[in-house]
Design a protein around this motif. Structure first.
Motif, PDB file in Angstrom:
ATOM      1  N   ARG A  45      57.465  51.729  24.279  1.00  0.00           N
ATOM      2  CA  ARG A  45      57.073  52.561  25.421  1.00  0.00           C
ATOM      3  C   ARG A  45      55.645  52.268  25.877  1.00  0.00           C
ATOM      4  O   ARG A  45      55.220  52.747  26.931  1.00  0.00           O
ATOM      5  CB  ARG A  45      57.190  54.044  25.048  1.00  0.00           C
ATOM      6  CG  ARG A  45      58.589  54.466  24.604  1.00  0.00           C
ATOM      7  CD  ARG A  45      58.543  55.885  24.043  1.00  0.00           C
ATOM      8  NE  ARG A  45      59.800  56.245  23.390  1.00  0.00           N
ATOM      9  CZ  ARG A  45      59.935  57.220  22.493  1.00  0.00           C
ATOM     10  NH1 ARG A  45      58.864  57.928  22.136  1.00  0.00           N
ATOM     11  NH2 ARG A  45      61.101  57.484  21.961  1.00  0.00           N
ATOM     12  N   ASP A  46      54.897  51.545  25.093  1.00  0.00           N
ATOM     13  CA  ASP A  46      53.492  51.261  25.378  1.00  0.00           C
ATOM     14  C   ASP A  46      53.394  50.089  26.348  1.00  0.00           C
ATOM     15  O   ASP A  46      53.897  48.988  26.056  1.00  0.00           O
ATOM     16  CB  ASP A  46      52.771  50.920  24.071  1.00  0.00           C
ATOM     17  CG  ASP A  46      51.260  50.822  24.226  1.00  0.00           C
ATOM     18  OD1 ASP A  46      50.797  50.428  25.312  1.00  0.00           O
ATOM     19  OD2 ASP A  46      50.555  51.129  23.250  1.00  0.00           O
ATOM     20  N   GLN A  77      48.687  58.433  20.316  1.00  0.00           N
ATOM     21  CA  GLN A  77      47.279  58.340  19.943  1.00  0.00           C
ATOM     22  C   GLN A  77      46.791  56.896  19.988  1.00  0.00           C
ATOM     23  O   GLN A  77      45.670  56.618  20.424  1.00  0.00           O
ATOM     24  CB  GLN A  77      47.050  58.938  18.554  1.00  0.00           C
ATOM     25  CG  GLN A  77      47.165  60.450  18.511  1.00  0.00           C
ATOM     26  CD  GLN A  77      46.131  61.127  19.387  1.00  0.00           C
ATOM     27  OE1 GLN A  77      44.939  60.815  19.325  1.00  0.00           O
ATOM     28  NE2 GLN A  77      46.577  62.062  20.223  1.00  0.00           N
ATOM     29  N   ILE A  78      47.610  55.970  19.547  1.00  0.00           N
ATOM     30  CA  ILE A  78      47.239  54.556  19.603  1.00  0.00           C
ATOM     31  C   ILE A  78      47.003  54.137  21.054  1.00  0.00           C
ATOM     32  O   ILE A  78      46.033  53.441  21.380  1.00  0.00           O
ATOM     33  CB  ILE A  78      48.325  53.691  18.951  1.00  0.00           C
ATOM     34  CG1 ILE A  78      48.337  53.928  17.430  1.00  0.00           C
ATOM     35  CG2 ILE A  78      48.121  52.206  19.257  1.00  0.00           C
ATOM     36  CD1 ILE A  78      49.484  53.258  16.705  1.00  0.00           C
ATOM     37  N   VAL A 107      50.186  45.165  15.554  1.00  0.00           N
ATOM     38  CA  VAL A 107      49.189  44.445  16.340  1.00  0.00           C
ATOM     39  C   VAL A 107      49.372  44.847  17.800  1.00  0.00           C
ATOM     40  O   VAL A 107      50.482  44.872  18.321  1.00  0.00           O
ATOM     41  CB  VAL A 107      49.310  42.913  16.160  1.00  0.00           C
ATOM     42  CG1 VAL A 107      50.667  42.397  16.601  1.00  0.00           C
ATOM     43  CG2 VAL A 107      48.192  42.195  16.911  1.00  0.00           C
ATOM     44  N   ARG A 108      48.263  45.222  18.414  1.00  0.00           N
ATOM     45  CA  ARG A 108      48.295  45.660  19.818  1.00  0.00           C
ATOM     46  C   ARG A 108      47.264  44.850  20.594  1.00  0.00           C
ATOM     47  O   ARG A 108      46.103  44.753  20.193  1.00  0.00           O
ATOM     48  CB  ARG A 108      47.974  47.154  19.925  1.00  0.00           C
ATOM     49  CG  ARG A 108      48.111  47.734  21.333  1.00  0.00           C
ATOM     50  CD  ARG A 108      47.893  49.241  21.282  1.00  0.00           C
ATOM     51  NE  ARG A 108      48.204  49.861  22.566  1.00  0.00           N
ATOM     52  CZ  ARG A 108      47.312  50.094  23.534  1.00  0.00           C
ATOM     53  NH1 ARG A 108      46.041  49.729  23.366  1.00  0.00           N
ATOM     54  NH2 ARG A 108      47.674  50.678  24.657  1.00  0.00           N
ATOM     55  N   GLY A 147      43.192  48.555  19.644  1.00  0.00           N
ATOM     56  CA  GLY A 147      43.670  47.192  19.811  1.00  0.00           C
ATOM     57  C   GLY A 147      43.441  46.365  18.564  1.00  0.00           C
ATOM     58  O   GLY A 147      42.748  46.772  17.636  1.00  0.00           O
ATOM     59  N   GLY A 148      44.058  45.195  18.538  1.00  0.00           N
ATOM     60  CA  GLY A 148      43.939  44.330  17.381  1.00  0.00           C
ATOM     61  C   GLY A 148      44.855  44.786  16.267  1.00  0.00           C
ATOM     62  O   GLY A 148      45.948  45.309  16.495  1.00  0.00           O
ATOM     63  N   ALA A 149      44.415  44.585  15.023  1.00  0.00           N
ATOM     64  CA  ALA A 149      45.218  44.939  13.855  1.00  0.00           C
ATOM     65  C   ALA A 149      45.121  46.433  13.568  1.00  0.00           C
ATOM     66  O   ALA A 149      44.022  46.995  13.545  1.00  0.00           O
ATOM     67  CB  ALA A 149      44.768  44.140  12.641  1.00  0.00           C
TER      68      ALA A 149
END
Length: 382
Positions: A268-269, A233-234, A287-288, A240-242
């Motif tokens: 895996r992302d 889902q992310i 954090v992405r 993105g972000g926090a």
């Protein structure tokens, strides 16, 4: 190909294509393609340095159509001066009222033409997200329901294209539609409520029904099983972000044992998100990197609302006149690609009248006499 071979489904509506990668009945990848969107990641421009901001350590760069982007000083050429022309590429999509993040083009980026050598302008359009997904899913055929959109794809992909009447079946439509909902079932035992804020995205995981009374051992197993779907889902929503995640029901001291599984899921992302640990409140701190705008932000934008309006009107087929708030009308007027696509797909223009009494991000069919407006929930991708 076997029954579980992936297929890239490209469902087109005026100004937008929803791209879903399905493996059987499972949605494994997703992207939006909006050719008329301002400054998508991967676009090349010739811009002009307009002002250096010491507090930001960056230059403002003037781009076409009065837009601007931000170029970190460390990425600018040595001796850069105000007024100088510079060739740049978009590396992060605009966010709210902030312009796109830019990087200077280098010799290794190759050549591009388009802008006059002494003026700002477009050098090269961003590639379609179909290209990136086709590279990631090299064994997938591509089903697309608008032949015109295939003209924007490289010829190397043409052998994989399959023209279909409708790219989305009901399973795909439901899977994509769920991405726009705030609450999603991760497993039969756990659901997640995803709440974006200006500063971060909060994700609250909850046990379903009778499962709430399960013992800690069972709750731990349920949370562990749900992590893979949480990671999906992310990624699918392009968050993105926090990101703060509150696992379901577990005591704080039990949550540390989930970290190895969470790290494995995040690895895996392709965007490389990281879990920084657990806060004192027991929240997973993730954090992405943000490159594309997240799905909820694109959906709620004026441009997103305008394209939803066009999609609903084109599908209805029984009228082409609507009233809209100021922001929706302005976004539609700015997207000539979507306007042309609407006429091409329906054989008519979409007639929009400004209604100052409507909220800026709302619209409704012309002639309504009650107070019903079509806003955030309109045109959900269901």
């Amino acid at each position: 190909m076997g029954a579980l071979a992936p297929i890239i489904r490209v469902a087109c509506s005026p100004g937008e294509a929803r791209i879903a990668v399905m493996r059987g009945e499972r949605l494994v990848d997703f992207a939006l393609w909006r050719p008329g969107e301002a400054d998508p990641v991967g676009t090349w421009y010739r811009g002009r340095l307009t002002r250096f901001m010491p507090a930001l350590g960056a230059w403002f760069v003037a781009l076409p159509d009065t837009r601007s982007g931000l170029l970190p000083a460390r990425a600018a050429p040595a001796g850069a001066t105000e007024g100088a022309l510079i060739d740049v590429r978009v590396v992060r999509a605009p966010q709210g009222d902030k312009g796109a993040r830019l990087a200077a083009l280098t010799v290794g980026d190759g050549a591009a033409t388009g802008a006059h050598p002494d003026q700002i302008g477009l050098l090269r359009r961003a590639p379609s997200p179909v290209v990136g997904l086709a590279e990631r899913w090299a064994d997938a055929r591509i089903a697309i329901d608008d032949p015109y959109m295939t003209t924007f794809l490289p010829t190397a992909l043409h052998a994989r294209l399959e023209r279909v009447r409708s790219a989305f079946d009901s399973v795909t439509d439901n899977a994509v539609g769920a991405l726009y909902e705030p609450t999603i079932a991760l497993t039969t035992q756990i659901r997640a409520t995803i709440t974006p804020t200006p500063a971060l995205t909060a994700i609250d995981m909850d046990m379903n029904g009778a499962e709430q009374q399960a013992k800690q051992t069972a709750q731990f197993a349920a949370n562990r099983e749900a992590l893979a779907a949480l990671g999906d889902q992310i990624r699918l929503r392009a968050l993105g972000g926090a990101i703060l995640v509150d696992p379901a029901g577990l005591q704080v001291r039990k949550r540390t044992a989930l970290l190895p599984d969470l790290h494995t899921v995040l690895e895996r992302d392709p965007e490389g998100p990281r879990c920084l640990g657990i806060t004192q409140l027991g929240l997973f701190e993730i954090v992405r990197p943000r490159r594309e705008a997240p799905l909820h932000e694109r959906d709620a934008s004026a441009h997103g609302r305008a394209l939803a309006m066009a999609r609903v009107c084109a599908a209805a087929g029984d009228g082409a006149a609507v009233e809209a708030g100021l922001s929706v009308l302005a976004a539609w007027d700015a997207d000539s690609f979507a306007q042309d696509a609407y006429q091409r797909q329906t054989g008519r223009h979409l007639t929009i009248t400004l209604n100052p009494s409507l909220p800026p991000l709302s619209w409704r069919p012309a002639g309504f006499t009650d107070h019903t407006t079509t806003g955030p929930a309109t045109g959900r991708h269901r």
